[in-house]
Scaffold this motif. Structure first.
Motif, PDB file in Angstrom:
ATOM      1  N   ASP A  51     -33.755  68.206  14.325  1.00  0.00           N
ATOM      2  CA  ASP A  51     -33.593  69.441  15.144  1.00  0.00           C
ATOM      3  C   ASP A  51     -32.709  69.188  16.348  1.00  0.00           C
ATOM      4  O   ASP A  51     -31.862  70.011  16.725  1.00  0.00           O
ATOM      5  N   LEU A  52     -32.909  68.071  16.971  1.00  0.00           N
ATOM      6  CA  LEU A  52     -32.098  67.741  18.143  1.00  0.00           C
ATOM      7  C   LEU A  52     -30.632  67.614  17.773  1.00  0.00           C
ATOM      8  O   LEU A  52     -29.737  68.113  18.473  1.00  0.00           O
ATOM      9  N   LYS A  54     -29.174  68.966  15.220  1.00  0.00           N
ATOM     10  CA  LYS A  54     -28.649  70.308  14.842  1.00  0.00           C
ATOM     11  C   LYS A  54     -28.247  71.108  16.083  1.00  0.00           C
ATOM     12  O   LYS A  54     -27.200  71.753  16.128  1.00  0.00           O
ATOM     13  N   SER A  55     -29.084  71.068  17.105  1.00  0.00           N
ATOM     14  CA  SER A  55     -28.789  71.821  18.336  1.00  0.00           C
ATOM     15  C   SER A  55     -27.503  71.335  18.972  1.00  0.00           C
ATOM     16  O   SER A  55     -26.675  72.124  19.460  1.00  0.00           O
ATOM     17  N   ARG A  56     -27.352  70.011  18.969  1.00  0.00           N
ATOM     18  CA  ARG A  56     -26.133  69.456  19.573  1.00  0.00           C
ATOM     19  C   ARG A  56     -24.889  69.880  18.795  1.00  0.00           C
ATOM     20  O   ARG A  56     -23.871  70.249  19.369  1.00  0.00           O
ATOM     21  N   GLU A  58     -24.515  72.548  16.832  1.00  0.00           N
ATOM     22  CA  GLU A  58     -24.251  74.002  16.998  1.00  0.00           C
ATOM     23  C   GLU A  58     -23.653  74.295  18.357  1.00  0.00           C
ATOM     24  O   GLU A  58     -22.791  75.165  18.508  1.00  0.00           O
ATOM     25  N   SER A  59     -24.097  73.617  19.396  1.00  0.00           N
ATOM     26  CA  SER A  59     -23.558  73.840  20.749  1.00  0.00           C
ATOM     27  C   SER A  59     -22.071  73.503  20.805  1.00  0.00           C
ATOM     28  O   SER A  59     -21.265  74.228  21.385  1.00  0.00           O
TER      29      SER A  59
END
Length: 758
Positions: A51-52, A54-56, A58-59
């Protein structure tokens, strides 16, 4: 874990890194897996790491996308700006080219082309100004330049227009026939050309150029106003004026000539002919020219010059034709109404001709409506003429008189016979009345002049006024119902007007001049006398709408009688006041042995008699005899009653006083009857002078007073006759006793005489 691998936002170019991490973690945790619980814990940690990651990812992706969009938007706006600037530069080039072409065409006198180029430049500038966000200083400069160039072409067009339509106007500001004859209009039909100049444009090109620059209506309005003021109006106003059209190869000249005529106003057909001639020539050489047929502009191709000019002048022209022409053609007599059909027909033909020339649009105009509404206009004009004529008579001199008498036949207009039914009714009534009259005894018959107006003098203007009333009612008998009603009430208005105008207009003279007051009294009685039967004479001959009992003037009779009576009574009061004022200077008729007192009393008596004689002269042959005698008797009675009152109040009358008072009374008794001169013939006046006691109630008491001043105590007692003699009739016992005490000294004889007066 499967959900992370199938996530759409997970980029494929990170897949290798993910797999390596999974393998690494698996290898790390595989030896240490001792139980299922440890495995679950490791799996959860692995999910958190994913998850971490993925967030990075996408940002980073979102940030790159925003930057790309911003760059794209900026490039797009720059492109649009560049496109607008390019378009503006192109329009500025078109503006510049249009101005250059305009100047070139203007120098060659190609005014239509010049106007088109100027209009193109105007459209370019309008388009440039319409762009938002580009408020450039150059736009203001271009607007100024465009305004200058427009004024420049208008100046040149104005110069050409003055050559093509040249006016020669009168120098005098005062409008007269002589000044109108100086007016000329020169229309250039073929442009002139000089060797060293560009050829002059035809008049159609000049007008089209005016239309292109939006000034055609302004120029035609100015031309139309001149046309109306200096050509059309004079043709309507002056009957002797005629238009002359001189046609030359390159020019048409409008001018005037004057032909002597006795007519005060031209007939409508003649005026219409004059105006048609002028408009037909204008239509041919100016207003029917092709205008904009070869242009793409639909508005210009639909312009009709005649319609424009017609819209501009028709309202004023029709008003002028009505007020200065048609109004004077309205008949003054109902018998001429049928002849007016010619005027209506000529008006229709005139309007149709204007429609054919396209000066007029639509249906019937106010001009034709006015001509067709002749019955109403005839009634209005007739009523107006009647009122004006009546007022002129009322404001004329009163003292110009005519004599009327019972023997004189009143000249009445010959009335048309009533209808057959009414004729039978009148015939039966006449026979019945005749039979009743035959059955009357001779002694019960009325005199021939029982209801006649007595002989007197009335104003000549009032006699004409009554003739006007009769003639107007006679006109009503042959008019339409509407006209008859208006004429009938106009006659009533005549008498209402008399009631208001005459006493006000002649107020000062009626107050100061006794003769005019008497004439006015007679005038009012004369009118009232005719009003009694005026409505009855026309009752059966007027319109049916008036035969409901309204055709009467009897209601006006009391007002006229009161008007005449009040005026004459006011004059009588003024004369009484003067008589009493003169007698007030007689010093109460006391102490007549004093020369000054006697002189004052004698002068007062002479003045009274002089005033009465003067009134007798100015009223002679004016007032009816009975009114004359009553008026003079009333005034003489006023003077005598005042003298009696003054003398009977004296406390002491000496012998000399008595003699002088007797002398004064004798003067009045001798000369008083001479004021009764109602007729010019002295012999005819004697009977009225002998009847003084009839008109002067105090005449006999005055004579008794005169006798008493010279009588003895015995004579006084005899004339008293125990209250039955003439002295007792004239005076009361108290008045007689007072006179005895004043005339005689206090003696036994006086006491005895006083004792007899009871």
């Amino acid at each position: 874990m499967t959900k992370y691998f199938h996530n759409s936002s997970f980029c494929t170019w990170h897949w290798g890194e993910v797999c390596s991490m999974i393998n690494k973690k698996y290898n790390e945790f595989l030896p240490s897996m001792q139980s299922a619980q440890d495995l679950v814990t490791q799996v959860d940690e692995l999910c958190d790491d994913i998850d971490l990651l993925k967030s990075r990812v996408e940002s980073e992706v979102q940030q790159d996308l925003h930057v790309s969009i911003a760059e794209f938007t900026q490039l797009k706006q720059q492109l649009e700006r560049d496109t607008v600037v390019l378009s503006m530069l192109k329009q500025l080039q078109e503006f510049s080219t249009a101005i250059e072409d305009y100047n070139c065409a203007l120098s060659e006198k190609k005014y239509v082309a010049a106007a088109q180029h100027l209009k193109k430049a105007q459209n370019c500038l309008k388009s440039l100004k319409s762009r938002k966000g580009f408020e450039l200083q150059i736009f203001k400069s271009l607007s100024v330049e465009l305004t200058i160039q427009k004024q420049n072409i208008l100046y040149h067009l104005g110069e050409e227009w003055q050559k093509l339509a040249a006016w020669k106007l009168p120098t005098s500001k005062v409008s007269s026939l002589e000044s109108v004859l100086q007016t000329e209009l020169h229309l250039c039909t073929k442009p002139s050309q000089k060797e060293d100049e560009a050829p002059s444009p035809p008049i159609s090109s000049v007008l089209l150029a005016f239309a292109l620059v939006g000034e055609l209506h302004t120029k035609l309005k100015s031309f139309s106003q001149l046309l109306l003021k200096y050509i059309i109006r004079p043709l309507v106003f002056y009957p002797s004026l005629h238009a002359l059209i001189d046609t030359h190869p390159d020019t048409v000249v409008f001018r005037f000539e004057s032909v002597a005529t006795e007519l005060e106003h031209s007939s409508p057909p003649e005026v219409f002919t004059k105006i048609r001639l002028v408009l037909e020539v204008l239509q041919k050489h100016l207003l029917d020219l092709p205008l904009g047929d070869d242009l793409e502009d639909e508005k210009l191709s639909k312009i009709v010059l005649a319609e424009i000019v017609g819209d501009m002048i028709w309202e004023d022209l029709s008003e002028c034709l009505i007020k200065d022409c048609l109004v004077y053609s309205i008949p003054t007599n109902s018998s001429k109404l049928e002849q007016y059909e010619e005027v209506i027909q000529s008006t229709e033909e005139f309007e149709n001709a204007l429609k054919d020339m396209r000066f007029l649009k639509g249906d019937t105009t106010d001009l034709l409506k006015y001509a067709r509404n002749i019955n109403s206009h005839f009634a209005n004009k007739k009523c107006q003429d009647v009122i004006v004529a009546a007022r002129n008579l009322m404001t004329s001199e009163i003292h110009n008189t005519v004599k009327i008498s019972p023997e004189a036949k009143i000249v009445l207009p010959e009335l048309p016979a009533p209808d057959e039914d009414n004729g039978l009714k009148m015939q039966k009534a006449s026979k019945s009345l005749h039979n009743e009259m035959m059955n009357l005894d001779t002694e019960n018959k009325l005199g021939e002049h029982s209801f006649s107006l007595p002989t007197c003098r009335i104003s000549e203007s009032v006699e004409k006024l009554m003739e006007l009333a009769y003639q107007t009612l006679l006109e009503a008998t042959t008019s339409s119902d509407q006209c008859a009603v208006q004429l009938f009430y106009s006659v009533r208005n005549i008498f209402h007007l008399f009631h208001d105008v005459v006493p006000t207009y002649h107020k000062e003279n009626l107050q100061k001049l006794p003769q005019l007051a008497a004439i006015h009294h007679n005038n009012c009685m004369y009118i009232a006398h005719h009003l009694l039967t005026l409505g009855h004479q026309f009752k059966l001959r007027l319109a049916p709408v008036l035969c409901d009992g309204t055709t009467t003037f009897v209601d006006l009779v009391p007002g006229f009688r009161r008007l005449g009576t009040e005026c004459f009574l006011a004059q009588m009061r003024a004369q009484k006041g003067e008589l009493l004022e003169r007698l007030s200077s007689a010093r109460n008729f006391s102490n007549m042995d004093d020369e000054d007192n006697y002189s004052a009393a004698s002068r007062a008596v002479r003045q009274v008699l002089h005033q009465l004689k003067r009134l007798g002269v100015v009223w002679q042959d004016v007032l009816p005899v009975n009114i004359y005698c009553k008026a003079m008797g009333t005034l003489l009675n006023t003077a005598i009653a005042e003298i009696i009152g003054r003398i009977t109040t004296l406390e002491d009358i000496s012998t000399q006083d008595g003699d002088r008072l007797y002398s004064l009374c004798r003067t009045i008794v001798e000369e008083g009857p001479q004021v009764f001169t109602p007729l010019p013939d002295e012999n005819e006046n004697k009977k009225f002078q002998e009847e003084v006691p009839v008109y002067v109630p105090k005449w006999m008491p005055f004579k008794e007073l005169m006798l008493l001043l010279q009588a003895s105590l015995q004579e006084i007692g005899d004339r008293w006759a125990d209250g039955k003699g003439p002295l007792a009739t004239a005076f009361s016992s108290g008045e007689v006793k007072a006179l005895i005490r004043a005339l005689f000294q206090n003696t036994e004889r006086r006491a005895a005489a006083l004792a007899k007066i009871k």
